[in-house]
Scaffold this motif. Sequence first.
Motif, PDB file in Angstrom:
ATOM      1  N   VAL A 141       0.837  -1.201   0.000  1.00 55.69           N
ATOM      2  CA  VAL A 141       0.000   0.000   0.000  1.00 55.69           C
ATOM      3  C   VAL A 141       0.870   1.248   0.000  1.00 55.69           C
ATOM      4  O   VAL A 141       0.617   2.196  -0.754  1.00 55.69           O
ATOM      5  CB  VAL A 141      -0.966  -0.005   1.210  1.00 55.69           C
ATOM      6  CG1 VAL A 141      -1.624   1.350   1.401  1.00 55.69           C
ATOM      7  CG2 VAL A 141      -2.029  -1.079   1.038  1.00 55.69           C
ATOM      8  N   VAL A 142       1.925   1.261   0.806  1.00 53.18           N
ATOM      9  CA  VAL A 142       2.822   2.425   0.848  1.00 53.18           C
ATOM     10  C   VAL A 142       3.512   2.605  -0.509  1.00 53.18           C
ATOM     11  O   VAL A 142       3.560   3.711  -1.057  1.00 53.18           O
ATOM     12  CB  VAL A 142       3.862   2.272   1.983  1.00 53.18           C
ATOM     13  CG1 VAL A 142       4.952   3.326   1.879  1.00 53.18           C
ATOM     14  CG2 VAL A 142       3.173   2.343   3.334  1.00 53.18           C
ATOM     15  N   SER A 173       2.594   1.496  -3.527  1.00 58.82           N
ATOM     16  CA  SER A 173       1.671   1.901  -4.591  1.00 58.82           C
ATOM     17  C   SER A 173       1.162   3.324  -4.376  1.00 58.82           C
ATOM     18  O   SER A 173       0.895   4.038  -5.345  1.00 58.82           O
ATOM     19  CB  SER A 173       0.517   0.912  -4.709  1.00 58.82           C
ATOM     20  OG  SER A 173      -0.214   0.857  -3.510  1.00 58.82           O
ATOM     21  N   SER A 174       1.054   3.760  -3.133  1.00 59.57           N
ATOM     22  CA  SER A 174       0.669   5.157  -2.865  1.00 59.57           C
ATOM     23  C   SER A 174       1.728   6.115  -3.397  1.00 59.57           C
ATOM     24  O   SER A 174       1.402   7.158  -3.972  1.00 59.57           O
ATOM     25  CB  SER A 174       0.470   5.382  -1.364  1.00 59.57           C
ATOM     26  OG  SER A 174      -0.597   4.625  -0.881  1.00 59.57           O
ATOM     27  N   VAL A 196       1.406   6.185  -7.243  1.00 58.42           N
ATOM     28  CA  VAL A 196       0.254   6.986  -7.679  1.00 58.42           C
ATOM     29  C   VAL A 196       0.533   8.473  -7.434  1.00 58.42           C
ATOM     30  O   VAL A 196       0.218   9.318  -8.285  1.00 58.42           O
ATOM     31  CB  VAL A 196      -1.036   6.525  -6.966  1.00 58.42           C
ATOM     32  CG1 VAL A 196      -2.177   7.503  -7.209  1.00 58.42           C
ATOM     33  CG2 VAL A 196      -1.425   5.132  -7.439  1.00 58.42           C
ATOM     34  N   ALA A 197       1.140   8.810  -6.306  1.00 61.66           N
ATOM     35  CA  ALA A 197       1.484  10.217  -6.039  1.00 61.66           C
ATOM     36  C   ALA A 197       2.462  10.735  -7.086  1.00 61.66           C
ATOM     37  O   ALA A 197       2.349  11.880  -7.553  1.00 61.66           O
ATOM     38  CB  ALA A 197       2.069  10.361  -4.641  1.00 61.66           C
ATOM     39  N   ALA A 214      -5.098  -1.394  -2.386  1.00 62.00           N
ATOM     40  CA  ALA A 214      -3.845  -0.711  -2.739  1.00 62.00           C
ATOM     41  C   ALA A 214      -4.129   0.299  -3.850  1.00 62.00           C
ATOM     42  O   ALA A 214      -4.736  -0.041  -4.868  1.00 62.00           O
ATOM     43  CB  ALA A 214      -2.800  -1.727  -3.188  1.00 62.00           C
ATOM     44  N   PRO A 215      -3.703   1.544  -3.690  1.00 62.20           N
ATOM     45  CA  PRO A 215      -3.946   2.553  -4.730  1.00 62.20           C
ATOM     46  C   PRO A 215      -3.310   2.153  -6.057  1.00 62.20           C
ATOM     47  O   PRO A 215      -2.220   1.602  -6.108  1.00 62.20           O
ATOM     48  CB  PRO A 215      -3.271   3.806  -4.170  1.00 62.20           C
ATOM     49  CG  PRO A 215      -3.201   3.580  -2.700  1.00 62.20           C
ATOM     50  CD  PRO A 215      -3.037   2.105  -2.524  1.00 62.20           C
TER      51      PRO A 215
END
Length: 191
Positions: A78-79, A81-82, A85-86, A123-124
Motif C-alpha cells: 500500500v505504501v 503503490s501510494s 500513484v502520487a 492498494a492505490p
Amino acid sequence: MTTSPLPRRPALRTAWTLTWLTFVWVALWRDPSWGTAAAGFLAAVGVVVVMPLPAAAESMRLRPIAAARFFGVFALAVVRSSLIVAGRVLTPWRPVREGIVGVTMRTTHPVVITVVNHAITLAPGTMVVDVHRDRPVVMFVHVLTLGDAAAIRAEVHRLEDLALAAFGLSADDDLIGSDSVVPDPPETESP
C-alpha cells in the motif's frame, strides 16, 4: 504451525461466536450494562441464525505468524503503490499506460480469493474488476502502471501464497509457491 483457537465441535463454535459477537456489540455501544449485553446477545443469535457461516469459513484455519507476514507485505504494498500513484499525479506530462491483467489463481478457496481480492483493491493504483470463479479461478486486475504483466502476476501470486499460508486449508499447503497449472490469459491495454 498454529491453528485457529476455535473449537471443532459445532455447539462450542456457536457458543464462541455468540460470545464474541455479544462482546463486540457491548464494545461498540460503549455501555457495559446488562441491557446492552442482552440486546447484543439477541442480535448475535439473530446473526448466527439468519446468516450462518458457510462450510468454507468453518474449514479455514488461522496461522497468526503467517497472517502478520501477509499484513506486513500488504502494508508495504500500500505504501509503495501510494508513492507510485502520487508520482503519477505530480508528473501529469508522463503518459499513463494502464491495463488489465488476467491472473490464474492456484486455489479455489473462497476466503483466500476474497482476501487477495481485497488486498489488491485496497492498494492505490490497482483494482480487481472481475473474478471468474470457474475452475481455474481467474482474477482480472486493472493496474494504473502496466509494465511487465509477468511481474504483476508474480505479485498477485505472492499475495495468494501469503494468504494461503495465513488463512487457507491444510490441503492447500502444497499450492504455496507452485507454478500455475493453467496458463494466464493475456493482458489487455486500455486505449
